[in-house]
Every structure is written in structure tokens, then in C-alpha cells.
Design an enzyme around this catalytic site. Structure first.
Site, PDB file in Angstrom:
ATOM      1  CE1 TYR A 144     -30.023 -22.990-130.465  1.00  0.00           C
ATOM      2  CE2 TYR A 144     -31.026 -25.167-130.447  1.00  0.00           C
ATOM      3  CZ  TYR A 144     -30.347 -24.152-129.795  1.00  0.00           C
ATOM      4  OH  TYR A 144     -30.003 -24.298-128.477  1.00  0.00           O
ATOM      5  CG  ASP A 239     -28.319 -30.059-136.534  1.00  0.00           C
ATOM      6  OD1 ASP A 239     -28.802 -31.113-136.062  1.00  0.00           O
ATOM      7  OD2 ASP A 239     -28.173 -29.012-135.868  1.00  0.00           O
ATOM      8  CE  LYS A 267     -34.755 -31.065-130.342  1.00  0.00           C
ATOM      9  NZ  LYS A 267     -34.071 -30.077-131.132  1.00  0.00           N
TER      10      LYS A 267
HETATM   11  C1  LIG Z   1     -32.744 -29.281-130.706  1.00  0.00           C
HETATM   12  C2  LIG Z   1     -31.695 -29.053-131.735  1.00  0.00           C
HETATM   13  C3  LIG Z   1     -30.335 -28.997-131.421  1.00  0.00           C
HETATM   14  C4  LIG Z   1     -29.829 -28.981-129.995  1.00  0.00           C
HETATM   15  O1  LIG Z   1     -30.130 -30.139-129.338  1.00  0.00           O
HETATM   16  P1  LIG Z   1     -30.146 -30.106-127.704  1.00  0.00           P
HETATM   17  O2  LIG Z   1     -30.345 -31.532-127.331  1.00  0.00           O
HETATM   18  O3  LIG Z   1     -31.272 -29.203-127.330  1.00  0.00           O
HETATM   19  O4  LIG Z   1     -28.830 -29.571-127.260  1.00  0.00           O
HETATM   20  C5  LIG Z   1     -29.422 -28.933-132.450  1.00  0.00           C
HETATM   21  N1  LIG Z   1     -29.825 -28.905-133.734  1.00  0.00           N
HETATM   22  C6  LIG Z   1     -31.114 -28.937-134.078  1.00  0.00           C
HETATM   23  C7  LIG Z   1     -31.504 -28.927-135.521  1.00  0.00           C
HETATM   24  C8  LIG Z   1     -32.101 -28.985-133.089  1.00  0.00           C
HETATM   25  O5  LIG Z   1     -33.391 -28.970-133.430  1.00  0.00           O
END
Ligand SMILES: *Cc1c(COP(=O)(O)O)cnc(C)c1O
Length: 425
Positions: A144, A239, A267
Site C-alpha cells: 500500500y 516506501d 507516520k
Molecule cells: C500509511 C501508509 C501510506 C499512506 O500514508 P498516509 O499518511 O495514510 O497517506 C503510504 N505507504 C505506506 C507504506 C503506509 O503504511
């Protein structure tokens, strides 16, 4: 346990907010319960509006590595608020945070601050396309990367090469440049690169997948991605929105010893505030406006309050490398509790754990990709979730999310949680 106030608030909220929530997983849909409305968080605990107190293993889906309302973070934020909430002009703190990020991840020579992980990934991909002059990107099934159009895809049923939108409202044309390979499957990557390699701007991967439950990269998988992207002149984007400052201060790239071209963060980097970042090599990042031709901007980017929360959080983590060993050991103890439960009760449970991240999949396993993860018994998970909640332990309301351990979880609290897991009430 009574949930009257949460139930009432959920009913009211549903009238004014789609599904009553501002992010879908919060609705508790897959566990068939009413979501808890939270009143406060302190350390390892959250308290709902009915006064029920829970040990929290969601930790706001990752940011809460120091626990809720860490005194130093709260104090710094309060002080920062006194000086105004936003100016739309550069501040010293943005530079300080950039230096901290660079110290943690030397591959991030230059960095841009943005307001969400979605925005960070969207921007990193734009930069990769601008830098390489190529249009296609390659992502992995079950990874994701936020909710931007080109990344909300699922692999087409016939061939992995034809990505189709995974959400209504995303034009097919927006996903035509997205290739989907299988996580941990080098052959699926090799085949796509053989055919499209010279059109691929970037391969983007969650170095540890944590959005289909926690799935570890197989030995050699990330090395392979580094090698094949270099061979085809494509960029490698890690990511690290979850893994950054989580697997260790230096994130997954330090943990596995692999240097990506671009990194996305979110995060933890915002210390609980809406902040995220993307960065990488100077020659790539200098593509970004106003230096280069890739446009990217944000009214609240690098917001002084969010930046303050991020700086204090990262400084604490930097000063306390022992936190990482501690939370890893606690996560390991929790993983053992799930294994004991499986053994004692003849329940099908497979546990993946790395650092302070873990997932108990209700399946025989092994879980090493999207298909084996989604083979889990989500009804069994829902039953487990409900029993944990009733005994005061708040875990993710979905099989396909991680369990997060924070530095605020004490040894006793972990043991108490293990007892609840093992007793399987
Ligand atoms: C949470 C997440 C996102 C998206 O971040 P948001 O602040 O919710 O837009 C993108 N990549 C990874 C791996 C994530 O866990």
C-alpha cells in the site's frame, strides 16, 4: 464493557461523515463491531468515551512509537503553538528536521516535507518520472502506498501486466502506467522488466510489507530489486512510511543494508502530527521546483507544529537506540504467545515478526505474499479481536494490519497481553 457513548456517536457521525469515519479501516467493518470513539491516550493506553481503558497495539497505525502524549513531545508542541500555528514561510525547524532525517538515512541527501504519506509517495513518483523521462512504475500486489490514483490498482486477472483500478472513480487511463508484480517473487519482476524495463521510471516497494499484515522480504529479494533497477536505469523507491524510524532509527534501508534512490516517510516522522516526507539523492531531488521542472507544493508543508513534534520524536529515538532492542524483544515475546496459543489450542496461526512489527495470521502459513496472507480466516480474526477488546486489549480491527509495540509498553503489560492471547477466552 459498555459502549453506549461510542454507539451513539457512531450513529450521529454516520449522518454527517461517510461511514462515520475519516478513514475506512476505523469503521471496524471487517470485525463487525461498533468503532470505539477515543477520548484520550496516555503512554501505552487509550481510553474511549465510555471510560473503557485499553492497552493499545494500534498506536495510530504506526506513529505512536513513543506512546501517547509523550511529555517532551507535548511540551514542545505546546510551546510551539504559542508562537503561531503556521506562517507559510521557511523556518529553522524544517532544516533541523531535514538534518535529522539525513542523519538517520544518509541516502536522503535532500528531503521535502509534505503532509501525508499519500502525498509523499505521489510526489516521489512524479520526481522519478521527471528524472528518468519515463512513465511506467512497478509496484507489488498487496503493498500500500496511499490513495493516489495511479497506485490504487489491483493486478488484472489475466496478466499481471494490466493493472486495473482498485477504486471507483479512478480512470483506467490513470492506472495504465502501473505494472504490478508479486511481492517476494523475483521472477514476476524479472519478466515485467524484461518487457518494459526501459520504460520503467521506478520500482516502489514496502521493504517490509505491513499493509497486508506484516510480510517480511525473503532473503535476496530487496537486493534483487536494487540490482535490476540499476540495470534498467530505473529508480528504486523504498516506501518507508511504516518502517522508517520503526525497524531502527535508520529504517529498513539500514536494517537490510540497501541504498534506495528515493525514500518516502510518514507516520513516525510527524511524531503524531500530519506530516510526511520524501527524499533521496541530490541530483534526483534537484528535479523538484523551484530548482527543477517537477512541480510540488503545499500550503501547510513543513508546518511548524508538526515539524516540532517530528523533531522531538526523532531526537528521543536517536538518543535511545536501546528502545529498538527493547521493543523488538517485546514483539518477539508477543509472537511467542501467538505460537503458544496455536500449539495449546490447535488453532491455525502463523506469525510474522520483525523489529516491533508483527502480525498473527489465522492460517497455517507460511505467509510470504498477498495470496498466502489473504488465505487467512478473517472470521477467526474477528473473534480474536472481540475477545481481546473485551479483555482490555486494543489490536487492529483488521487481519491485514500490523500490531505495533511502543516504547511505552511495559514488561508487565506485555506479559498481561501474552496471557490474554494464550488463554484464548
Ligand atoms: C500509511 C501508509 C501510506 C499512506 O500514508 P498516509 O499518511 O495514510 O497517506 C503510504 N505507504 C505506506 C507504506 C503506509 O503504511
Amino acid at each position: 464493557m459498555k459502549f453506549n457513548k461510542s454507539e451513539w456517536l457512531f450513529e450521529q457521525s454516520q449522518k454527517r461523515i461517510p461511514g462515520g469515519v475519516n478513514s475506512p479501516v476505523r469503521a471496524f467493518g471487517s470485525v463487525g463491531r461498533t468503532p470505539l470513539f477515543i477520548d484520550r491516550g496516555e503512554g501505552s493506553h487509550i481510553t474511549d468515551v465510555d471510560g473503557n481503558r485499553f492497552l493499545d497495539y494500534v498506536c495510530s497505525w504506526g506513529p505512536g512509537i513513543l506512546g501517547h502524549a509523550h511529555p517532551a513531545v507535548v511540551q514542545a508542541v505546546q510551546e510551539a503553538c504559542q508562537k503561531g500555528l503556521t506562517y507559510g514561510a521557511p523556518t529553522e525547524k524544517e532544516w533541523r528536521l531535514a538534518e535529522l532525517i539525513h542523519a538517520a538515512m544518509p541516502s536522503v541527501e535532500k528531503v521535502r516535507l509534505v503532509s501525508s504519506g499519500t502525498e509523499a509517495v505521489m510526489s516521489a513518483i512524479r520526481v522519478a518520472r521527471g528524472y528518468t523521462g519515463r512513465d511506467k512504475i512497478l509496484k507489488f500486489k498487496g503493498n500500500y502506498h496511499g490513495h493516489s490514483d495511479g497506485l490504487l490498482v489491483k493486478a488484472g486477472s489475466a496478466a499481471l501486466t494490466t493493472a486495473v483500478p482498485d477504486s471507483s472513480g479512478v480512470p483506467v487511463s490513470y492506472t495504465q502506467n502501473t505494472l504490478v508484480a508479486l511481492y517476494n517473487d523475483t521472477d514476476s519482476v524479472g519478466k515485467l522488466m524484461e518487457e518494459y524495463g526501459d520504460q520503467v521510471a521506478a520500482v516502489i516497494v514496502e521493504p517490509v510489507a505491513a499493509n497486508m499484515g506484516v510480510v517480511l522480504p525473503k532473503a535476496g529479494f530487496l537486493e534483487y530489486l536494487r540490482e535490476i533497477t540499476t540495470r534498467y536505469g530505473a529508480l528504486l523507491i523504498f516506501d518507508e512510511v511504516i518502517t522508517g524510524f520503526r525497524l531502527g532509527f535508520g529504517g529498513a534501508q539500514e536494517y537490510f543494508g540497501i541504498v534506495p534512490d528515493l525514500t518516502t516517510l510518514g507516520k513516525i516522522v510527524g511524531g503524531g502530527m500530519p506530516m510526511a516526507a520524501y527524499g533521496g539523492r541530490t541530483d534526483i531531488m534537484d528535479m523538484v521546483s523551484p530548482v527543477g521542472p517537477v512541480y510540488q507544493a503545499g500550503t501547510l508543508s513543513g508546518n511548524p507544529i508538526a515539524t516540532t513534534a517530528g523533531i522531538v520524536t526523532l531526537e528521543i529515538l536517536k538518543e535511545h537506540p536501546e528502545y529498538y532492542k527493547d521493543i523488538e524483544q517485546k514483539a518477539r515475546r508477543l509472537a511467542r504467545a501467538f505460537q503458544n496459543r496455536a500449539k495449546n489450542w490447535g488453532e491455525e496461526i502463523w506469525v510474522n515478526q520483525i523489529g516491533s512489527l508483527l502480525s498473527a495470521f489465522f492460517t497455517t502459513g507460511p505467509v510470504e505474499d498477498y495470496d498466502s496472507a489473504t488465505a487467512s480466516d478473517t472470521k477467526a480474526y474477528a473473534a480474536y479481536f472481540g475477545a481481546m477488546l473485551e479483555q482490555g486489549v486494543y489490536v487492529a480491527p483488521s487481519q491485514f494490519e500490523a500490531m505495533f509495540v511502543s516504547a511505552a509498553h511495559t514488561e508487565e503489560e506485555i506479559e498481561e497481553t501474552c496471557r490474554v492471547i494464550e488463554e484464548r477466552k
